[in-house]
Design an enzyme around this catalytic site. Structure first.
Site, PDB file in Angstrom:
ATOM      1  N   LYS A  70       0.776  -0.738  -0.468  1.00  0.00           N
ATOM      2  CA  LYS A  70      -0.067  -0.134   0.000  1.00  0.00           C
ATOM      3  C   LYS A  70       0.703   1.099  -0.270  1.00  0.00           C
ATOM      4  O   LYS A  70       2.031   1.494   0.914  1.00  0.00           O
ATOM      5  CB  LYS A  70      -0.591   0.123   1.350  1.00  0.00           C
ATOM      6  CG  LYS A  70      -2.002   1.486   1.363  1.00  0.00           C
ATOM      7  CD  LYS A  70      -2.715   1.303   2.301  1.00  0.00           C
ATOM      8  CE  LYS A  70      -2.092   1.836   3.311  1.00  0.00           C
ATOM      9  NZ  LYS A  70      -3.352   1.608   4.870  1.00  0.00           N
ATOM     10  N   ARG A 113     -10.180  -1.553   8.155  1.00  0.00           N
ATOM     11  CA  ARG A 113      -9.668  -1.942   7.831  1.00  0.00           C
ATOM     12  C   ARG A 113      -9.638  -2.260   9.280  1.00  0.00           C
ATOM     13  O   ARG A 113      -9.200  -2.457  10.901  1.00  0.00           O
ATOM     14  CB  ARG A 113      -9.061  -2.901   7.098  1.00  0.00           C
ATOM     15  CG  ARG A 113      -7.419  -1.747   6.800  1.00  0.00           C
ATOM     16  CD  ARG A 113      -6.626  -1.337   8.042  1.00  0.00           C
ATOM     17  NE  ARG A 113      -5.355  -1.449   7.287  1.00  0.00           N
ATOM     18  CZ  ARG A 113      -4.753  -0.397   8.079  1.00  0.00           C
ATOM     19  NH1 ARG A 113      -4.567  -0.338   9.485  1.00  0.00           N
ATOM     20  NH2 ARG A 113      -3.259  -0.025   7.918  1.00  0.00           N
ATOM     21  N   GLN A 141     -13.199   7.228  12.234  1.00  0.00           N
ATOM     22  CA  GLN A 141     -12.833   6.176  12.265  1.00  0.00           C
ATOM     23  C   GLN A 141     -14.076   5.821  13.515  1.00  0.00           C
ATOM     24  O   GLN A 141     -14.472   5.321  13.542  1.00  0.00           O
ATOM     25  CB  GLN A 141     -10.980   6.662  13.193  1.00  0.00           C
ATOM     26  CG  GLN A 141     -10.561   6.257  12.327  1.00  0.00           C
ATOM     27  CD  GLN A 141     -10.791   4.379  11.479  1.00  0.00           C
ATOM     28  OE1 GLN A 141     -11.408   3.362  12.477  1.00  0.00           O
ATOM     29  NE2 GLN A 141     -10.301   4.269  10.276  1.00  0.00           N
ATOM     30  N   ARG A 165     -11.443  17.082  23.120  1.00  0.00           N
ATOM     31  CA  ARG A 165     -10.982  17.966  22.439  1.00  0.00           C
ATOM     32  C   ARG A 165     -12.433  19.562  21.930  1.00  0.00           C
ATOM     33  O   ARG A 165     -12.366  20.726  21.949  1.00  0.00           O
ATOM     34  CB  ARG A 165      -9.855  18.350  22.012  1.00  0.00           C
ATOM     35  CG  ARG A 165      -8.854  17.877  22.397  1.00  0.00           C
ATOM     36  CD  ARG A 165      -7.319  17.432  21.383  1.00  0.00           C
ATOM     37  NE  ARG A 165      -6.142  17.563  22.551  1.00  0.00           N
ATOM     38  CZ  ARG A 165      -5.326  16.343  21.502  1.00  0.00           C
ATOM     39  NH1 ARG A 165      -5.121  17.126  20.048  1.00  0.00           N
ATOM     40  NH2 ARG A 165      -4.202  15.859  21.514  1.00  0.00           N
ATOM     41  N   GLY A 229      -5.818   5.318  17.565  1.00  0.00           N
ATOM     42  CA  GLY A 229      -4.874   6.731  17.838  1.00  0.00           C
ATOM     43  C   GLY A 229      -3.950   6.267  17.668  1.00  0.00           C
ATOM     44  O   GLY A 229      -3.074   7.749  17.141  1.00  0.00           O
ATOM     45  N   ASP A 231      -0.486   5.788  16.534  1.00  0.00           N
ATOM     46  CA  ASP A 231       0.824   4.971  14.964  1.00  0.00           C
ATOM     47  C   ASP A 231       0.870   5.792  15.023  1.00  0.00           C
ATOM     48  O   ASP A 231       1.703   5.435  14.055  1.00  0.00           O
ATOM     49  CB  ASP A 231      -0.860   4.859  14.046  1.00  0.00           C
ATOM     50  CG  ASP A 231      -1.348   6.488  13.768  1.00  0.00           C
ATOM     51  OD1 ASP A 231      -1.095   7.779  14.187  1.00  0.00           O
ATOM     52  OD2 ASP A 231      -2.151   6.369  12.522  1.00  0.00           O
ATOM     53  N   LYS A 235       2.897   9.554  20.003  1.00  0.00           N
ATOM     54  CA  LYS A 235       1.238   9.959  20.175  1.00  0.00           C
ATOM     55  C   LYS A 235       0.709   8.792  21.431  1.00  0.00           C
ATOM     56  O   LYS A 235       1.748   7.272  21.923  1.00  0.00           O
ATOM     57  CB  LYS A 235       0.145   9.156  18.767  1.00  0.00           C
ATOM     58  CG  LYS A 235       0.556   9.672  17.920  1.00  0.00           C
ATOM     59  CD  LYS A 235       0.088   9.198  16.807  1.00  0.00           C
ATOM     60  CE  LYS A 235      -0.981  10.339  15.478  1.00  0.00           C
ATOM     61  NZ  LYS A 235      -1.551  10.199  14.609  1.00  0.00           N
ATOM     62  N   SER A 301      -3.625  -1.471  18.244  1.00  0.00           N
ATOM     63  CA  SER A 301      -3.827  -1.360  17.202  1.00  0.00           C
ATOM     64  C   SER A 301      -3.334  -0.344  16.452  1.00  0.00           C
ATOM     65  O   SER A 301      -3.971   0.606  15.835  1.00  0.00           O
ATOM     66  CB  SER A 301      -5.363  -1.597  17.054  1.00  0.00           C
ATOM     67  OG  SER A 301      -5.347  -1.692  15.709  1.00  0.00           O
TER      68      SER A 301
END
Length: 330
Positions: A70, A113, A141, A165, A229, A231, A235, A301
């Site tokens: 990808k 996905r 999402q 927020r 969130g 990734d 973060k 994830s």
């Protein structure tokens, strides 16, 4: 001469189904942990920091007879050309011959996905009798996370929605989701995240935060959290000490300790790498999921290319049967 299929977003949308995407994501995780799939190193290049960049996520899926990649491009200046800032293209190749099978838009697949992944975490780690679900975040999402999770968690009776927020966005988000998904489950906007977290059986987090929005003391025993969130390095959605208090699972161990929710806890030494289990091993029955109803479980994830490839491969098969897309020869 090799023939392959080209699919655009509209054609993909006509055949993609969330139940099938959930199944494809499960297969991707299982193949990875069963030695029937492999992730290749990510290629990333920045033309101008924060302005224009691209990355390539690739891998092989021997279990499905394919390999692929990808390619994602992010160009902040595209607004002036009336073009999207973020684009993705997926290429699927035959594992036996190396021939190109399909090329398709990757945006919808990536979105679905990612939501499916959060649901897979709930399916294998949350308590089956869970009734209260809290969604933190109202971005793109949110709808797919809810759609996928409600398909695998059949006893949900109430959905709480919070945007720490931008709380003013929540009511509109709820109205849109109710209309889009035709939900009959009660949905409620909340501003007190601490209270909502303490009520929830399942918490889904999908915010691009660099500071914890969920605190350890808020979470009651038996809660499951699926976090999508984090990734990118730095973060964070959960307080580090919550991971030390919980049983932690992930999509890819190497990735989550460097860019995932686990990153800071591992670096601080309060969570050991060996204490993190890949979800594929749970799906295969090689590792236990939740051990009891009092345990807190977390699914970190970060998103792996194998999810995209497995989903795109199955879409290719369906499209070929229905004669969708453009057939090309090189």
């Amino acid at each position: 001469m090799n023939e392959f299929t080209i699919l655009n977003k509209e054609e993909i949308q006509s055949v993609i189904r969330m139940d099938n995407v959930i199944s494809a994501v499960e297969k991707a995780y299982a193949y990875k942990c069963d030695g029937k799939a492999a992730l290749f190193p990510i290629v990333t290049h920045s033309f101008e920091d924060g302005v224009s960049e691209f990355d390539i996520k690739s891998g092989s899926m021997d279990g499905a007879g394919i390999f692929g990649m990808k390619i994602v491009s992010a160009f902040e200046g595209n607004d002036k050309y009336n073009l999207p800032r973020l684009t993705g293209t997926i290429l699927i190749f035959d594992r036996e011959t190396g021939m190109l099978k399909s090329m398709m838009d990757g945006g919808l697949i990536t979105n679905m996905r990612t939501g499916a992944a959060g649901a897979v975490g709930c399916k294998y780690l949350a308590r089956a009798e869970s009734e209260v679900l809290l969604l933190v975040g109202t971005g793109s999402q949110g709808p797919v996370l809810l759609d996928a999770t409600l398909r695998v968690m059949k006893n949900i009776k109430k959905i709480l929605v919070c945007n720490p927020r931008s709380p003013h966005k929540v009511e509109g988000f709820i109205a849109d989701v109710r209309d889009k998904l035709q939900l009959k489950v009660h949905m409620e906007a909340v501003t007190d995240l601490e209270t909502a977290a303490g009520m929830a059986d399942i918490i889904l987090t999908a915010v691009p935060s660099r500071q914890a929005v969920i605190k350890t003391d808020w979470i009651r025993p038996g809660t499951h959290l699926s976090c999508i969130g984090s990734d990118m390095e730095g973060k964070q959605e959960l307080e580090e000490s919550l991971l030390a208090r919980s049983k932690v699972f992930c999509d890819d161990l190497t990735q989550v300790v460097s860019v995932g929710e686990c990153e800071k806890a591992v670096k601080q030494g309060i969570l050991k790498r060996d204490d993190i289990t890949e979800i594929g091993d749970v799906i295969l029955g090689r590792a236990s999921g939740r051990d009891n109803n009092e345990q807190i479980t977390i699914f970190d994830s970060t998103g792996i290319g194998l999810q995209d490839l497995m989903t795109a491969s199955e879409i290719t098969d369906v499209a070929d049967k229905l004669n969708l897309g453009i057939k090309m020869k090189l």
